[in-house]
Write a protein that holds these residues in place. Structure first.
Motif, mmCIF file in Angstrom:
data_model
loop_
_atom_site.group_PDB
_atom_site.id
_atom_site.type_symbol
_atom_site.label_atom_id
_atom_site.label_comp_id
_atom_site.label_asym_id
_atom_site.label_seq_id
_atom_site.Cartn_x
_atom_site.Cartn_y
_atom_site.Cartn_z
ATOM 1 N N VAL A 66 0.850 -1.186 -0.114
ATOM 2 C CA VAL A 66 0.159 -0.056 -0.033
ATOM 3 C C VAL A 66 0.843 1.330 0.025
ATOM 4 C CG1 VAL A 66 -1.889 -1.151 1.289
ATOM 5 C CG2 VAL A 66 -0.103 0.024 2.600
ATOM 6 N N TRP A 119 -4.881 0.878 9.267
ATOM 7 C CA TRP A 119 -5.299 1.837 7.763
ATOM 8 C C TRP A 119 -3.871 2.304 7.338
ATOM 9 C CZ3 TRP A 119 -10.354 2.536 6.420
ATOM 10 C CH2 TRP A 119 -11.382 1.951 7.344
ATOM 11 N N SER A 155 -2.557 5.768 5.303
ATOM 12 C CA SER A 155 -3.145 7.059 5.098
ATOM 13 C C SER A 155 -2.089 7.972 4.479
ATOM 14 C CB SER A 155 -3.952 7.558 6.006
ATOM 15 O OG SER A 155 -3.114 7.753 7.192
ATOM 16 N N ARG A 203 -6.231 10.701 1.462
ATOM 17 C CA ARG A 203 -6.121 9.329 0.965
ATOM 18 C C ARG A 203 -6.315 8.514 2.460
ATOM 19 N NH1 ARG A 203 -2.089 7.659 -3.516
ATOM 20 N NH2 ARG A 203 -3.263 5.683 -3.126
ATOM 21 N N GLU A 209 -6.614 3.973 3.320
ATOM 22 C CA GLU A 209 -6.909 2.774 2.863
ATOM 23 C C GLU A 209 -7.021 1.645 3.890
ATOM 24 O OE1 GLU A 209 -5.381 -0.249 -0.874
ATOM 25 O OE2 GLU A 209 -4.945 1.764 -0.629
#
Length: 1894
Positions: A1732, A1750, A1752, A1758, A1760
Motif C-alpha cells: 500500500v 489503515w 493514509s 487518502r 485505505e
C-alpha cells in the motif's frame, strides 16, 4: 400533681382590661395592669374560683390585648395589627418565594402536588439539619406572630423522618424551642425545650409507636395551640411566635396563624347550610375535596393538645396532664403506656394523646355529637395508680374511668365511649367460674438447648424441622415458622437422640442410671415403648434407615464400653423391643454409625481406633482398620460418603473420619484400607501445596469435633468455633461461619443445602449454603436459671442464671435480645421497672445495678449489701425498689427519680438464707405494703412500703399446731388488687392464705408433691394460683372453696426456681433448667370487636404433658388459645438526661464507709446500627451512698460475639439485627468501592534483580481520615495514597514508599518522639480483619502487625509516654482497643454503644483518654492491676446547646481544657477536671472534622471547606466564670477556603504554619502569617484516564473523570498547569508529536464525555480550539505523525478525522460502529512491502474484539484499509463488571507487528505480523489484561491487571516480573518516549516507576 388555679381578682382584672382595649386612653392603664398581672400564675388554695376563658375572642380583645400591653411595656413585639386577623398567610406575608425575608438550605424545591393540584415546597435530604426552610432569615429577627393557633399544612414524605422547630417567646421574653418529629422516641422537656414525638400507627399494632411515615401518609393539617402548650408543660404565658424551621423530609403547602379555632373539614358554605357552631376553614386554607366525598377520607386533622376546645385552666384543675405525643392511627387494646383519651373534635380528626407515667383518671365532658359514631366498649380499661400524696382525702379502693377515644384509622373514625371498669373483689369471684378446664396449661415454647450434651441435633427427612433435646424435653422446631412441638415423658436429661430415615421412629435415652430408652411415634408424639437398657449410661444412639435396628453405645456400671443392638421393627405393630446383640469392648468409642447402604454394617471411631462392625447371626463383631503411624490419633467423629444418585455406588464404601489434631481419614469400607489422610490447618501458606499425607506431629491442626458429608462437600466443626465447608478433595475452604464457642456437632440437611451446627455454649443454628446466611435457632442458659421478671410495654422477659449471664428475651418470638455477662460474679435476682424501660439486677457480690434497655447501659450501682442478693422486688407504681441479701439486710430505694437512690437500710431484717429466692420478698398490688420472710425463717413480716413501719408479724410455726415438725416460711405473695390476701408457702408443703391486715389464716392449699412451694404466682383476676413444687408446676383453682383440686405439670429436669404470669395473663412462665412458656387455656376469651384483639389458632393435643393429680377437676380445655404477635422486637428508643447535681467527675471518698454507688447517664440509640450497644460508666455518687473509687472490676463494654478476656468485667451484646448504617458524619472513613480483586500471592522478583523501582507517587488519598502527619522539628512528613505510606522529604522532593498493607489505608498516627508510625488499613477480600502496621521511622521497616478490628479503623492515638496505642473502630466495628507498645499485646478491648468519631489521649496524663461520639463525650481512665489493664468509663451527654448535634472532633488545649467540634459547626469547651462544658460558640456552618490547639490559638476545619484560626487565649479566664461565660470574647483571626472538606491537619507549635489535607486529594501548605495556602501535594479527585508525554520528556499530562487536564513537571512531579472543564469528564488525551517543531508549539488535545475535543496550548496556557466532531463521548484520540490531523474515536464506534488548523472534520469512518473505540495509534514509517502507499499507518481497536489497520496520506486525503482483524470474545465473567478492554499497539522494535491483548478467548498477548498475516507469537498471562504499554527504548512490555498488579515482560529473554503497590485495577500503563520511566494508574493513584537494567 401540681394544681394551678387563678384567683377571681386576677381574672376579673383581665376581663375589665379587655373591655378597655379599644380606647385610645387605655395605654397607661395597660402599663399599670401589667405590673399586677403576675398574680395570675400563682398557686392558690383549692377554694379559689376558676373562671373559664372563651374559646374564640373578637379581634383586639381579651388575652390578645393583654399580651399587646405587656409587649409595649417590656419593649417586646408590638401589638398585633389588623393584618393578623382573622388569620395570616405566613408564606405570602413573608414572601417565601423571594427568599429575602426567609432562607432555605439544602434540597428545597417547588413542585406541583397531584393531590392538592397546587405548588408546594418539597424539603428532602438525609440530614434534617442540612435541608430546611427557615423564617425569618436570621436568628436575630423575629416573626412577631401573636396568633394563638398555628396551622401547618404539610405531608411527611413516605418512609422518611421530618422535624418541625418552633421558637416561641413567652410574655417575659423567654424563648422556648418546641419541636415535633417522628424521629423522636419519647417526650422530653427542659426549661427551654419541648420535644414531642409525632407518631404514625397503622392497623397493625406496634410496640414502637415512633417511626418513619407510612407509605400511604396523607396531607395533614397540624393545628398547634401554642398558648396551651406553654401553659400545660412549662406554666408560662404565650407571647408570640418568633421563628419557624421546617426540616426534611416533608412537603409543605403553607403556614397560617390565627386566634380562631378552625375546623378544616367544614367549609363556610357547609357551616351556613347546617348552622354548625364551628369556625369554617377559610377558602385559601382548605384542601380540595372531590364532590360527594368526605374530607376525612383524604386528609388528616391533628390538633395538639387534643382537648383545646375546653378551657385549659379547667384541664389543669382536673389534674389531667397534657399529652406528650402527637399520635395518629389505631389504638391498641393494651397500649404501651396509660392513655388518656380526649373528647373528639367536630372534625373527627383529633389525635389520640399518649402520656407516660402515673395519671389521675379524669372525667371529660362529652362533646356535641353531630356525626355518626360507633361505640366500642373495653372490657379491661387501663386503670393507673398514683401516689397517695397527690390525692386529697382518703384513697378510694378503685377508680372509675369515663373517657372518650377518637382515633384516625386510615380515614375511618371510631369513637370509644365511656370506658369504665372497677376491680372485682376477691369474694365476688367465686360466682364467676367453677374449676378450670383440664388441662389448664399447654406447653407452647421452650427456650433452651442441650442440658446433658449439646451435640444432639437432627434434621427431619424433609429438611424443614430440627429435633433436639432441651434437658428432659425433646423439641421439634420448624426452622421457617419457628413453631415448636414437644415429646414429654423423660424424668431426667436426655443424653442421646436418633431418628430413623422415614421420620417414623424417634429414640431417646436419658441420663439417670440405669438409662431408660423411649421410642416415640414421631408423627403423633406418642410414646410407643419405654424400656430399660442394659447400659448404665447411654452416650450415643444410631438408627438404621428403615428403623428396624437401633444401636446404642454407653458404659456399664463398671465403666466398660458396651455396644447394644435392638430390634425395633415390631414396635409400631404392638410388639416389644428385642435385644439382638450386646458386646463389651476395651476400645474407646466416640462415634458410632449404622451404614445407610447396609443395615448390618456399622462403623465406630475413638481414641486410636477405627472399627468396622457387622451384625450377623445374633452377634456383633468388629474388625480394626490398620491406621499405621496414625494409631495414636484422637478420632472424634465419622460419616459415610453419600452416593450422588441415592443408590449403592463405589463412593458409598468411603468412610470419613476426623481427629482432634485436624486429620481427615478416608477409609475404603470394603477393603478396610486407608486411602487418604489429609490434615486441615488453620492457616495454610498459599505457596505450599496441600499434600495428601503430612507429618501430623508437626504444627497445630484444626481441632475437629464433628463432620458431616453430602454428595459434594464435607462440613467440619472445630473447637476454634468455625464451621467450614470443604470439597471432598479438601483443596480449599468453600465457606466458613464463626460461632461464639466450640462447635459440638454439624449435620447436613437431606438436600445438602443447609448445615446444622451446635456449640458447647448452647447455641443451635444452621448455615444456608446457597445464600451464605447463618440463622440462629436457639440460645440457652448454660446453668440453672434463678429468677425471671417480665416487662409489659415491650413484651420482654429478663432471666438470671448461674452461668453469670443476664439475658433479655422477646416473649413473642422467644428470641434473645441482649446478653449481659460477668465472669467475676453471678446475677441472683432481677426485676423490671413497671413504667420505665429499665430493670434491676442483684449479684452475688452484693451489688444492685440498674440497667437501661434504651441505651443498653448501667444507670446506677449500689453496694449496700454485704452478702449475695437473694431477692429483688419493685412496687407496681414504680416508686420503690427493695432488695435483700444473704446477710439479712433489707434496702429500700427510691425509683421515682431519674437516679435510683438508697432511702433506707435495715440490717438483720430478712431471713439470712444463702440461696437466691425471688419469692422471699413481695409487694401488694396497691404498692402500699411489703412482705418478707424474716427476721427468722418462721416469721413473716408486713411493712408499710414507703416508711418501712412494721404493720404485722406472723409466726408461721404456729399455723400448724398438729405437726410434730417446726414449720417455716419459704415464699410469700400478695393477691392482686385490694383483696388484702397474703399467701405464704411453708416447709410442710402447704400454702396458707392470710389476711394481710390481721394475720388470720383464711384458707390452706396442700401440695401433693413432697416439695415445698419455692415460688408463688396469682393471676390478676385471682382465678389461678401457680406454685413451683420441685420439678413440677402445680396449678390450683384459687376461688374454689374447700379442698379444691390441683393439676401438676412436668417437663423440667431440675427444680423450678420461679413461676410467673405474663403481663397479658395469657401465658405462664417457669424457669429452672430451662425457660418454659405455657398457654393458659382458661384465659378470658378475647372480644373480636375490641381493637387490637390478638388472633387465635386451633390448638393441638398435648399428650404426655400433664400429670393430673386433681381430685375434683372438671371441664374441657378451650380449643382457641391466643397467639402473641410474632413481630420483631421494636427498636429501642433512647434519650440522654444529665443527672441533677452531678459533677460528672471521678470522685473518691471514704466518709461513709465501704459503700459505693455508680451513676451512669443514658446514651442515644443508633436506630439503623445493628450492632450491640453497652456502656457501663462511673459517675459521682448520689445521696444515700458513700462513694468509693471504683466498683469491683472496671465497667467496660464487650464485643459480640462475647469473648471473656477480663475478670470482673461486664459485657453486653445484642443479637445481630442487620447491617449497620453509616453515621451522618464525614469524619467516618469508608473505603472506596473497588470492583477489582487482589491476588493472594505475587511472585516478586529476586532482591536486586528488579527491573522496576518505585520512584514517586502522585496524589494524596483524600478518602482517608487523619492520614497525614508532619513534624516541623524533625521534618518528617508522611501521608497515604491507596495502600501505600509515602514518606517525602519536603526539601528535596524524594520519596520513600512503605508497602505491606493489603487494603486501603484509613488513618495514620506518629508517636510523641517521632520514631514510630502506626498505619491502619481496612478489611477486604484478602484481609479478614483490619491490619495495623507499626513502622520504625528511621529504618523504614515494619516492626509489627496488629489485627483486631473487623471493618475499618477510624482513628489511632499514642499515649503521651508512648507506652500505649489506642485504636478506634468505625461505625460498623464499634470497638475501642488498647495496645501495649512494649509487647504489642492487646491489653483491653471495649464494645462501644454508638459510633465514636474521634479519640485522643490526655497530654498531661497517660492514663486518661477521651472520645466523642453520637450523643456523648466519654472519659476513659486506664486502671492497671498487675499485668491486667482495664477501663473505667464515664460519659457526659452532649450539652443542651448542642442537643441535636453530634460531637465529631476533639483536641486538648491548655490544661485542663478540651475543645470539641460538632456536626452543626459549634465548638464547645470542656473542663476535664469537672467533666462539664462551660462554653460554646458557632465556629462554622457545617460539621467540624478537624480541631488543633496550641497555646492561645485554635484551628478548625470543616466540611464547608473552611479553615479558620481562632484566638482562644481568653478561654481559661472564661472557665473560671463557669455558666456565666460568654463566647463573644473568642475571636476568629483568619479564614481560608480550600478545595474540599478538611480531613487531616498538622501545625507547628506556634500554629503559624501547617499542612492540611482535603477530600479533593490535595495537601496544602498553610501560612497564617501571610494568610496564604499553597498546593503541596495534589492529584486527581477521580479516575485518571490517560497519561501522555511531551517529546522532550520534560512534562507529562494527565486527564481524569473530574474534567481536568493537568500538566506536570516530569523531574519534580509538581503540578504546572491545570485546565478544568466543568460538568464533563475528560476521557482521552494526546500530545503533539516531535515533528511539530519548537516547544512553544506544543499542544495537547483532550476528548470529553459530551463529544467535544479541545486543543490546549502549553506555552500560552490557554485553550486554542474547541470542536464537536462526535455526538457521544470520545474514548480514544491521537495525533497523526505530522501533528496536523487529529484522529478521534467515540463510544458508538465512529472514528472522526479532523484538522485543528481549520477546525473542520473532513472524514468519518463507521467500520467499527456499535462498539466503543478503545485505542487509536499512528506510526510514520512507510510500508512499501505491505503493498500500500502512504506515509502513515494507524490502527483502531474496538470493544468487540476487532482491530482495523489503515494506510493514509492525509495531505492527499487518502485513507485505505490495510487489515481487518477479528478475534473471539474472551472467556471471562461479565458479572464482575471487569471485562478486559480490546487493546492493540504497534510494536516499537518492529513496526510491522501488532501487539494485542483482550482479543481472544484466553489470557495471553498476541503478536500479529502484518507481513505474514498471522499471529507469530503468543505470550501467556496470569489474568486478562486491563492495560498495555511497550517500551520504545528496550524490548520491554508491561501489562496491568484487575488484580491490582502489573507484569513486566522482557520480550528478548522471555522473563517476567510481577509488581504490586496499587489499590485497585491497574487500568493504565504508559512508558515515557525514552522508556526510562513507566507510569501506571489505578483509579486516581499514579505511580511512577524507574526502569532499571536487569
Amino acid at each position: 400533681m401540681r394544681v394551678l388555679r387563678r384567683t377571681a381578682s386576677a381574672e376579673a382584672g383581665s376581663a375589665s382590661w379587655g373591655a378597655m382595649a379599644g380606647g385610645g386612653g387605655a395605654r397607661p392603664a395597660h402599663c399599670r395592669l401589667v405590673s399586677r398581672s403576675g398574680s395570675s400564675g400563682l398557686e392558690v388554695p383549692p377554694a379559689s374560683l376558676t373562671i373559664p376563658r372563651a374559646e374564640a375572642r373578637p379581634a383586639g380583645g381579651g388575652e390578645r390585648s393583654r399580651r399587646a400591653a405587656l409587649d409595649r411595656c417590656s419593649g417586646g413585639v408590638p401589638s398585633p395589627a389588623a393584618w393578623q386577623h382573622p388569620f395570616l398567610n405566613v408564606f405570602r406575608h413573608f414572601r417565601v418565594d423571594e427568599w429575602k425575608r426567609s432562607s432555605k438550605e439544602g434540597d428545597v424545591a417547588v413542585v406541583t402536588d397531584k393531590v392538592l393540584k397546587s405548588a408546594v415546597y418539597r424539603i428532602r435530604g438525609s440530614v434534617s439539619s442540612s435541608n430546611y426552610i427557615q423564617l425569618p432569615r436570621t436568628s436575630t429577627q423575629s416573626l412577631g406572630l401573636t396568633g394563638r393557633y398555628l396551622y401547618v399544612l404539610f405531608r411527611p414524605l413516605p418512609t422518611k423522618h421530618f422535624v418541625i422547630h418552633l421558637d416561641v417567646s413567652t410574655e417575659d421574653g423567654q424563648v422556648i424551642r418546641v419541636s415535633f418529629s417522628n424521629l423522636f422516641k419519647e417526650f422530653k422537656s427542659s426549661a427551654t425545650w419541648l420535644q414531642f414525638p409525632f407518631v404514625f400507627e397503622t392497623k397493625t399494632s406496634r410496640r414502637d409507636l415512633a417511626g418513619v411515615a407510612p407509605p400511604d401518609v396523607r396531607w395533614t393539617c397540624l393545628q398547634l395551640d401554642l398558648h396551651d402548650i406553654l401553659m400545660f408543660y412549662l406554666n408560662r404565658h404565650y407571647g408570640h411566635l418568633k421563628s419557624i424551621r421546617l426540616c426534611a423530609s416533608l412537603l409543605v403547602r403553607n403556614l397560617y396563624t390565627s386566634d380562631l379555632c378552625f375546623d378544616p373539614a367544614v367549609t363556610a358554605t357547609e357551616a351556613r347550610r347546617a348552622k354548625l357552631p364551628v369556625n369554617p376553614v377559610p377558602r385559601e386554607m382548605a384542601f380540595p375535596v372531590p364532590k360527594g366525598e368526605s374530607w376525612h377520607d383524604h386528609y388528616i386533622h391533628v390538633r395538639f393538645p387534643s382537648d383545646g376546645s375546653k378551657a385549659p385552666y379547667e384541664q389543669v384543675e382536673k389534674s389531667c396532664p397534657p399529652p406528650e405525643a402527637v399520635f395518629l392511627g389505631h389504638v391498641s387494646r393494651r397500649p404501651p403506656h396509660p392513655v388518656v383519651f380526649g373528647k373528639p373534635l367536630l372534625s373527627r380528626g383529633s389525635p389520640v394523646a399518649q402520656i407516660s407515667g402515673p395519671i389521675l383518671p379524669c372525667q371529660v365532658p362529652p362533646a356535641p355529637r353531630l356525626l355518626p359514631e360507633v361505640s366500642l366498649t373495653y372490657k379491661h380499661p387501663e386503670v393507673s395508680s398514683v401516689r397517695a400524696s397527690s390525692i386529697p382525702g382518703p384513697r378510694p379502693s378503685a377508680w372509675d374511668e369515663a373517657t372518650d377515644a377518637h382515633a384516625v384509622v386510615r380515614g375511618k373514625h371510631v369513637l370509644a365511649d365511656k370506658l369504665s371498669g372497677v376491680p372485682m373483689a376477691l369474694e365476688d369471684l367465686g360466682s364467676c367460674k367453677l374449676f378450670l378446664p383440664d388441662p389448664v396449661l399447654r406447653l407452647k415454647g421452650v427456650i433452651g438447648f442441650g442440658g446433658h450434651s449439646t451435640q444432639w441435633a437432627l434434621w427431619t427427612k424433609d429438611g424443614e424441622s430440627v429435633v433436639y433435646p432441651c434437658h428432659a424435653v425433646i423439641v421439634v422446631l420448624h426452622v421457617d415458622t419457628r413453631q415448636q412441638r414437644f415429646f414429654l415423658g423423660h424424668t431426667d436429661k436426655v443424653s442421646a437422640l436418633a431418628l430413623d430415615g422415614n421420620d417414623t421412629l424417634l429414640a431417646s435415652a436419658q441420663v439417670q442410671p440405669p438409662s431408660m430408652v423411649r421410642l416415640w411415634d414421631f408423627q403423633t408424639g406418642g410414646c410407643l415403648s419405654l424400656f430399660r437398657s442394659p447400659l448404665h449410661t447411654i452416650c450415643s444412639l444410631s438408627f438404621s434407615g428403615s428403623g428396624a435396628l437401633l444401636c446404642g453405645v454407653g458404659k456399664d456400671k463398671h465403666g466398660k464400653t458396651v455396644v447394644v443392638a435392638w430390634g425395633t421393627d415390631q414396635v409400631g405393630l404392638g410388639g416389644e423391643v428385642a435385644v439382638l446383640a450386646k458386646v463389651h469392648t476395651d476400645f474407646d468409642i466416640q462415634s458410632f454409625r449404622i451404614a445407610f447402604f447396609d443395615e448390618t454394617r456399622m462403623a465406630s471411631c475413638g481414641r486410636g481406633s477405627v472399627r468396622l462392625w457387622r451384625l450377623r447371626g445374633g452377634a456383633l463383631r468388629s474388625c480394626a482398620v490398620d491406621l499405621g503411624e496414625y494409631c495414636t490419633l484422637e478420632l472424634t467423629d465419622l460419616a459415610f460418603a453419600q452416593a450422588p444418585d441415592g443408590h449403592r455406588a463405589p463412593s458409598a464404601s468411603i468412610l470419613f473420619v476426623c481427629s482432634h489434631s485436624g486429620h481427615i481419614l478416608e477409609i475404603d469400607h470394603q477393603h478396610m484400607a486407608v486411602h487418604h489422610i489429609r490434615r486441615l490447618l488453620p492457616a495454610q501458606p498459599p505457596a505450599v501445596p496441600l499434600t495428601e499425607k503430612q507429618d501430623f506431629s508437626l504444627g497445630s491442626g484444626i481441632a475437629i469435633s464433628s463432620l458431616s458429608v453430602s454428595t459434594a462437600t464435607c462440613a467440619v466443626g472445630s473447637e476454634d468455633g468455625y464451621l467450614r465447608l470443604w470439597p471432598l478433595d479438601f483443596s480449599s475452604v468453600l465457606l466458613e461461619a464463626e460461632h461464639d464457642g466450640p462447635v459440638g456437632s454439624v449435620s447436613f440437611s437431606p438436600d445438602g443445602l443447609r448445615v446444622l451446627s451446635t456449640t458447647t455454649s448452647g447455641h443451635l443454628g444452621f448455615l444456608d449454603v446457597p445464600s451464605r446466611e447463618y440463622t440462629v435457632l436457639a440460645r440457652s442458659h448454660m446453668a440453672p436459671v434463678l429468677a425471671l421478671s417480665t416487662e409489659q410495654n415491650r413484651g420482654q422477659m429478663a432471666t438470671v442464671s448461674l452461668d453469670h449471664t443476664v439475658r433479655i428475651w422477646d416473649l413473642a418470638t422467644l428470641q434473645q435480645l441482649y446478653d449481659f455477662s460477668s465472669p467475676g460474679e453471678s446475677p441472683c435476682a432481677v426485676a423490671f421497672h413497671p413504667t420505665s424501660p429499665n430493670f434491676f439486677c442483684g449479684f452475688s457480690s452484693g451489688a444492685v445495678r440498674s440497667f437501661s434497655l434504651e441505651d443498653s447501659g448501667v444507670l446506677v450501682e449500689h453496694t449496700r449489701h454485704r452478702g449475695a442478693i437473694t431477692s429483688l422486688v419493685i412496687t407496681p407504681d414504680g416508686r420503690f425498689l427493695f432488695s435483700s441479701c444473704s446477710q439479712g439486710s433489707l434496702v429500700q430505694y427510691n425509683c421515682a427519680v431519674s437516679r435510683c437512690c438508697v432511702l433506707r437500710v435495715a440490717a438483720n431484717t430478712v431471713y439470712q438464707d444463702g440461696r437466691p429466692n425471688p419469692s422471699i420478698l413481695a409487694v401488694s398490688g396497691d404498692s402500699c405494703r411489703l412482705a418478707f420472710v424474716g427476721p427468722s425463717k418462721c416469721m413473716v413480716t408486713v411493712m408499710e412500703s414507703a416508711s418501712l413501719d412494721e404493720l404485722l408479724h406472723v409466726d408461721v410455726s404456729t399455723l400448724n399446731l398438729a405437726s410434730n415438725h417446726l414449720d417455716w416460711a419459704v415464699a410469700v405473695c400478695f393477691s392482686p388488687g385490694d383483696s388484702g390476701h397474703l399467701l405464704v408457702s411453708t416447709s410442710s408443703n402447704k400454702i396458707v392464705v392470710l389476711d394481710a391486715v390481721s394475720g388470720h389464716a383464711l384458707r390452706k392449699f396442700s401440695s401433693v408433691r413432697s416439695r415445698a412451694c419455692s415460688s408463688l404466682a396469682l393471676s390478676e383476676d385471682s382465678s389461678l394460683l401457680l406454685a413451683a413444687t420441685g420439678r413440677t408446676i402445680t396449678v390450683w383453682d384459687y376461688p374454689a372453696q374447700g379442698n379444691s383440686g390441683c393439676q401438676v405439670y412436668i417437663g423440667h429436669s431440675e427444680p423450678v426456681r420461679a413461676v410467673a404470669f405474663t403481663p397479658d395473663q395469657q401465658q405462664v412462665l417457669s424457669v429452672g433448667d430451662a425457660i418454659f412458656l405455657w398457654d393458659v387455656l382458661a384465659a378470658p376469651e378475647s372480644d373480636p370487636s375490641e381493637p387490637g384483639a390478638p388472633p387465635v389458632h386451633e390448638a393441638g393435643s398435648s399428650a404426655g404433658q400433664l400429670e393430673d393429680l386433681a381430685s375434683g377437676a372438671c371441664g374441657l380445655p378451650r380449643q382457641q388459645v391466643p397467639i402473641p404477635s410474632l413481630a420483631s422486637p421494636s427498636p429501642l428508643g433512647v434519650h440522654d438526661r444529665p443527672f441533677e447535681g452531678s459533677a460528672g467527675t471521678f470522685s473518691t471518698s471514704d466518709e461513709e464507709g465501704p459503700c459505693e454507688e455508680n451513676h451512669v447517664s443514658e446514651a442515644f440509640l443508633q436506630a439503623q446500627a445493628p450492632t450491640p450497644p453497652v456502656l457501663l460508666e462511673r459517675e459521682a455518687s448520689g445521696a444515700g451512698d458513700g462513694p468509693r473509687e471504683a466498683a469491683k472490676g472496671s465497667w467496660a463494654p464487650a464485643a459480640a460475639p462475647y469473648h471473656r478476656s477480663q475478670t470482673g468485667e461486664w459485657s453486653l451484646w445484642r443479637v445481630k439485627a442487620g447491617l449497620p448504617t453509616r453515621p451522618d458524619s464525614y469524619k467516618h472513613f469508608t473505603a472506596r468501592y473497588k470492583a477489582s480483586t487482589r491476588v493472594k500471592s505475587v511472585s516478586f522478583p529476586p532482591a536486586g534483580r528488579e527491573q522496576l523501582r518505585l520512584k514517586a507517587v502522585v496524589g494524596y488519598n483524600g478518602n482517608g481520615r487523619a492520614n497525614m502527619v508532619w513534624r516541623p522539628n524533625t521534618g518528617f512528613f508522611a501521608y497515604t495514597c491507596g495502600r501505600l505510606v509515602v514518606v517525602e522529604d519536603l526539601h528535596s522532593g524524594t520519596q520513600q514508599h512503605w508497602l505491606g498493607h493489603p487494603q486501603e489505608i484509613s488513618t495514620l498516627a506518629l508517636n510523641q518522639d517521632g520514631q514510630v508510625l502506626a498505619s491502619a488499613s481496612c478489611c477486604g477480600n484478602t484481609a479478614a480483619r483490619c491490619q495495623i502496621r507499626i513502622w520504625d521511622v528511621p529504618k523504614g521497616l515494619c516492626q509489627h502487625v496488629l489485627s483486631h478490628h473487623d471493618t475499618a479503623v477510624q482513628a489511632l492515638a499514642f499515649s503521651p509516654d508512648d507506652e500505649f496505642l489506642v485504636t478506634l473502630g468505625d461505625y460498623a466495628d464499634l470497638t475501642l482497643a488498647l495496645w501495649s507498645m512494649a509487647t504489642y499485646e492487646l491489653l483491653s478491648s471495649t464494645r462501644l454503644p454508638e459510633p465514636v468519631h474521634g479519640v485522643a489521649f490526655n497530654p498531661w496524663d497517660a492514663n486518661e483518654l477521651i472520645s466523642v461520639g453520637t450523643s456523648a463525650i466519654t472519659f476513659w481512665l486506664l486502671q492497671h492491676h498487675g499485668t491486667d489493664t482495664s477501663f473505667q468509663v464515664h460519659r457526659e451527654p452532649v450539652p443542651e446547646e448542642l442537643r441535636t448535634s453530634e460531637l465529631t472532633s476533639l483536641c486538648y488545649g491548655a490544661s485542663p481544657l478540651l475543645y470539641c467540634g460538632s456536626s452543626s459547626g459549634q465548638v464547645c469547651v470542656w473542663d476535664t477536671g469537672t467533666g462539664r462544658c462551660f462554653l460554646a460558640w458557632e465556629a462554622d456552618e457545617g460539621e467540624i472534622g478537624v480541631l488543633l490547639c496550641s497555646g492561645s490559638r485554635l484551628v478548625s476545619g470543616s466540611n464547608t471547606r473552611r479553615l479558620r484560626l481562632w484566638a482562644v487565649g481568653v478561654v481559661p479566664e472564661l472557665r473560671r466564670k463557669g455558666s456565666s461565660a460568654r463566647s463573644s470574647s473568642v475571636l476568629m483571626e483568619r479564614e481560608l477556603t480550600l478545595d474540599g472538606a478538611v480531613v487531616s491537619a498538622s501545625f507547628d507549635s506556634g500554629m503559624d504554619m501547617g499542612v492540611v489535607g482535603t477530600t479533593a486529594g490535595t495537601l496544602w501548605y498553610i501560612s497564617w502569617t501571610e494568610g496564604t495556602s499553597t498546593r503541596l501535594i495534589s492529584g486527581h479527585r477521580s479516575k485518571v484516564n490517560e497519561v501522555v508525554f511531551s517529546p522532550s520528556e520534560s512534562h507529562c499530562a494527565t486527564c481524569g473523570e473530574d474534567g481536568s487536564v493537568r500538566v506536570w513537571s516530569l523531574a519534580s512531579m509538581e503540578l504546572v498547569i491545570q485546565f478544568q472543564v466543568l460538568n464533563q469528564s475528560c476521557l482521552c488525551l494526546a500530545w503533539t508529536p516531535p515533528s511539530c517543531g519548537r516547544p512553544e508549539q506544543q499542544q495537547v488535545v483532550a476528548g470529553y464525555s459530551d463529544g467535544t475535543l479541545r486543543v490546549f496550548s502549553i506555552s500560552r496556557t490557554a485553550m486554542e480550539l474547541k470542536m464537536h466532531p462526535h455526538r457521544t463521548a470520545l474514548t480514544a484520540i491521537a495525533f497523526s505523525t505530522d501533528g496536523q490531523t487529529i484522529l478521534s474515536g467515540d463510544k458508538d464506534g465512529l472514528v472522526a478525522i479532523s484538522r485543528p488548523c481549520t477546525g473542520m472534520t473532513f472524514r468519518v469512518l463507521s467500520d467499527h460502529r456499535g462498539a466503543p473505540i478503545s485505542a487509536i495509534q499512528s506510526t510514520s514509517k512507510e510500508y512499501e512491502d505491505l503493498g500500500v502507499e502512504g506515509g502513515e499507518l494507524w490502527l483502531a481497536a474496538s470493544g468487540d474484539q476487532r482491530v482495523s489497520i489503515w494506510a493514509s496520506d492525509w495531505l492527499r486525503d487518502r485513507c485505505e484499509l490495510l487489515e481487518w482483524l477479528s478475534f473471539p470474545a474472551p472467556a471471562t465473567s461479565e458479572a464482575l463488571g471487569l471485562l478486559p478492554p480490546s487493546l492493540a499497539a504497534f510494536c516499537p522494535w518492529d513496526r510491522a507487528t501488532l501487539v494485542c491483548v483482550g482479543l481472544g478467548a484466553h489470557e495471553e498477548v498476541l503478536f500479529y505480523s502484518l507481513r505474514q498475516k498471522q499471529v507469530v507469537q503468543k505470550t501467556p498471562l496470569p489474568f486478562f489484561a486491563m492495560s498495555l504499554s511497550l517500551s520504545p527504548g528496550a524490548q520491554l512490555m508491561v501489562v496491568g491487571f484487575a488484580e491490582c498488579m502489573l507484569r513486566l515482560l522482557d520480550c528478548v529473554s522471555g522473563t517476567a516480573q510481577d509488581f504490586e503497590g496499587h489499590d485497585d485495577s491497574v487500568h493504565l500503563c504508559r512508558f515515557t518516549p525514552s522508556g526510562k520511566l513507566l507510569f501506571t494508574a489505578a483509579h486516581n493513584e499514579i505511580l511512577v516507576w524507574e526502569v532499571t537494567s536487569p
